[in-house]
Design a protein around this motif. Sequence first.
Motif, PDB file in Angstrom:
ATOM      1  N   MET A 128       0.873  -1.215  -0.186  1.00  0.00           N
ATOM      2  CA  MET A 128       0.090  -0.014  -0.039  1.00  0.00           C
ATOM      3  C   MET A 128       0.915   1.156   0.012  1.00  0.00           C
ATOM      4  O   MET A 128       1.888   1.365   0.679  1.00  0.00           O
ATOM      5  CB  MET A 128      -0.812  -0.241   1.129  1.00  0.00           C
ATOM      6  N   ASP A 129       0.534   2.282  -0.774  1.00  0.00           N
ATOM      7  CA  ASP A 129       1.296   3.400  -0.901  1.00  0.00           C
ATOM      8  C   ASP A 129       0.617   4.462  -0.022  1.00  0.00           C
ATOM      9  O   ASP A 129      -0.809   4.527   0.202  1.00  0.00           O
ATOM     10  CB  ASP A 129       1.208   3.855  -2.339  1.00  0.00           C
ATOM     11  N   TYR A 130       1.753   5.552   0.428  1.00  0.00           N
ATOM     12  CA  TYR A 130       1.168   6.551   1.361  1.00  0.00           C
ATOM     13  C   TYR A 130       1.369   7.861   0.828  1.00  0.00           C
ATOM     14  O   TYR A 130       2.603   8.122   0.256  1.00  0.00           O
ATOM     15  CB  TYR A 130       1.861   6.692   2.741  1.00  0.00           C
ATOM     16  N   ARG A 131       0.405   8.679   0.589  1.00  0.00           N
ATOM     17  CA  ARG A 131       0.698  10.110   0.021  1.00  0.00           C
ATOM     18  C   ARG A 131       1.878  10.994   1.106  1.00  0.00           C
ATOM     19  O   ARG A 131       1.537  10.460   2.410  1.00  0.00           O
ATOM     20  CB  ARG A 131      -0.574  10.863  -0.124  1.00  0.00           C
ATOM     21  N   LEU A 132       2.629  11.697   0.609  1.00  0.00           N
ATOM     22  CA  LEU A 132       3.637  12.346   1.287  1.00  0.00           C
ATOM     23  C   LEU A 132       3.561  13.893   1.376  1.00  0.00           C
ATOM     24  O   LEU A 132       3.673  14.234   0.119  1.00  0.00           O
ATOM     25  CB  LEU A 132       4.825  11.831   0.916  1.00  0.00           C
ATOM     26  N   ALA A 133       3.484  14.407   2.362  1.00  0.00           N
ATOM     27  CA  ALA A 133       3.111  16.235   2.134  1.00  0.00           C
ATOM     28  C   ALA A 133       4.364  16.696   2.727  1.00  0.00           C
ATOM     29  O   ALA A 133       4.501  17.432   3.550  1.00  0.00           O
ATOM     30  CB  ALA A 133       2.001  16.550   2.954  1.00  0.00           C
ATOM     31  N   VAL A 134       5.743  16.422   2.025  1.00  0.00           N
ATOM     32  CA  VAL A 134       7.011  16.882   2.449  1.00  0.00           C
ATOM     33  C   VAL A 134       7.483  17.534   1.295  1.00  0.00           C
ATOM     34  O   VAL A 134       7.675  16.841  -0.003  1.00  0.00           O
ATOM     35  CB  VAL A 134       7.849  16.014   2.872  1.00  0.00           C
ATOM     36  N   GLU A 135       7.856  18.796   1.172  1.00  0.00           N
ATOM     37  CA  GLU A 135       8.410  19.296   0.123  1.00  0.00           C
ATOM     38  C   GLU A 135       9.757  18.613  -0.234  1.00  0.00           C
ATOM     39  O   GLU A 135      10.430  18.212   0.351  1.00  0.00           O
ATOM     40  CB  GLU A 135       8.863  20.807   0.286  1.00  0.00           C
ATOM     41  N   ASN A 136       9.978  18.716  -1.487  1.00  0.00           N
ATOM     42  CA  ASN A 136      11.232  18.153  -2.308  1.00  0.00           C
ATOM     43  C   ASN A 136      11.125  16.752  -2.218  1.00  0.00           C
ATOM     44  O   ASN A 136      12.300  16.137  -2.183  1.00  0.00           O
ATOM     45  CB  ASN A 136      12.414  18.670  -1.706  1.00  0.00           C
ATOM     46  N   VAL A 140      14.503  22.219   2.866  1.00  0.00           N
ATOM     47  CA  VAL A 140      14.326  21.061   2.759  1.00  0.00           C
ATOM     48  C   VAL A 140      15.097  20.247   1.859  1.00  0.00           C
ATOM     49  O   VAL A 140      14.945  20.582   0.595  1.00  0.00           O
ATOM     50  CB  VAL A 140      12.819  20.598   2.882  1.00  0.00           C
ATOM     51  N   ARG A 141      16.023  19.503   2.090  1.00  0.00           N
ATOM     52  CA  ARG A 141      16.608  18.442   1.011  1.00  0.00           C
ATOM     53  C   ARG A 141      16.280  17.144   1.566  1.00  0.00           C
ATOM     54  O   ARG A 141      16.151  16.830   2.708  1.00  0.00           O
ATOM     55  CB  ARG A 141      17.976  18.468   1.076  1.00  0.00           C
ATOM     56  N   THR A 142      16.052  16.372   0.359  1.00  0.00           N
ATOM     57  CA  THR A 142      15.678  15.184   0.710  1.00  0.00           C
ATOM     58  C   THR A 142      16.294  13.822  -0.121  1.00  0.00           C
ATOM     59  O   THR A 142      17.141  14.287  -1.057  1.00  0.00           O
ATOM     60  CB  THR A 142      14.175  14.810   0.403  1.00  0.00           C
ATOM     61  N   ARG A 179       5.798  21.434  11.795  1.00  0.00           N
ATOM     62  CA  ARG A 179       4.984  21.595  10.551  1.00  0.00           C
ATOM     63  C   ARG A 179       5.268  20.323   9.695  1.00  0.00           C
ATOM     64  O   ARG A 179       4.275  19.775   9.218  1.00  0.00           O
ATOM     65  CB  ARG A 179       5.572  22.873   9.690  1.00  0.00           C
ATOM     66  N   ILE A 180       6.505  19.864   9.617  1.00  0.00           N
ATOM     67  CA  ILE A 180       6.690  18.809   8.790  1.00  0.00           C
ATOM     68  C   ILE A 180       6.117  17.622   9.648  1.00  0.00           C
ATOM     69  O   ILE A 180       5.709  16.542   8.837  1.00  0.00           O
ATOM     70  CB  ILE A 180       8.465  18.526   8.528  1.00  0.00           C
ATOM     71  N   LYS A 206      -1.127  13.944   9.489  1.00  0.00           N
ATOM     72  CA  LYS A 206      -2.432  14.039   8.889  1.00  0.00           C
ATOM     73  C   LYS A 206      -2.854  13.716   7.562  1.00  0.00           C
ATOM     74  O   LYS A 206      -3.859  13.864   7.198  1.00  0.00           O
ATOM     75  CB  LYS A 206      -2.836  15.462   9.174  1.00  0.00           C
ATOM     76  N   THR A 207      -1.865  13.465   6.792  1.00  0.00           N
ATOM     77  CA  THR A 207      -1.973  13.208   5.278  1.00  0.00           C
ATOM     78  C   THR A 207      -2.303  11.746   4.889  1.00  0.00           C
ATOM     79  O   THR A 207      -1.341  10.830   5.647  1.00  0.00           O
ATOM     80  CB  THR A 207      -0.798  13.637   4.523  1.00  0.00           C
TER      81      THR A 207
END
Length: 195
Positions: A1-9, A188-190, A32-33, A39-40
């Motif tokens: 199962m995939d999870y949406r991610l609300a993290v920039e970059n 933010v770097r990822t 914030r992160i 919550k996403t």
Amino acid sequence: MDYRLAVENAPESIPGGTGILLLHPSTGETDRIDTDFLKTDTDHFLVISTRTTAREVKQKLDHYDVDEERAEILDTLSIERGYSRRSTDNVHYVSSPDDLEGILEIAREFLESTDGKRRISLDSITEMAYYADEARVRDLIRELLDLLDDHDAVALFHLSKGVHDEEHVEKFMGLFDAVVDLDRDGEVRTDFEGV
């Protein structure tokens, strides 16, 4: 199962079983992160707090408009600070941040007793390592990552990079497939290449 991610970059989604290391400066604003992560695209989440009490976690969730109905909180500080606390359905306590067996057991119970999309936030590895030996903390993280895999869940693990020497930061980074690096300016770097 995939999870949406609300993290920039970062990628738009990650597969279940993924553990993300959030590197941040010791004064970094991670709320914030953390709350966007929780919550996403989530049915249930567990906040393992070694840095703040359950009351403070609830205030943070409320401030960032995170649905507390989906929340369970593990408070590792209150008992050690001398507050008498009784667990409820959604707030759990262990004696201190170095009760690694107790922390692992609560995480296992959370994953076994819930279904759907589950997320865990562990805030923070740094506090845990302050109380317990770093090698023991790394062993706990490996066990938590195995649990994520077994239960198709995802997690965000906080680590303050200014507190640990470079060798220890590298050792912790080596445990994770994905890293989110927050700098002092909030940039933010990822790196999600291992996912």
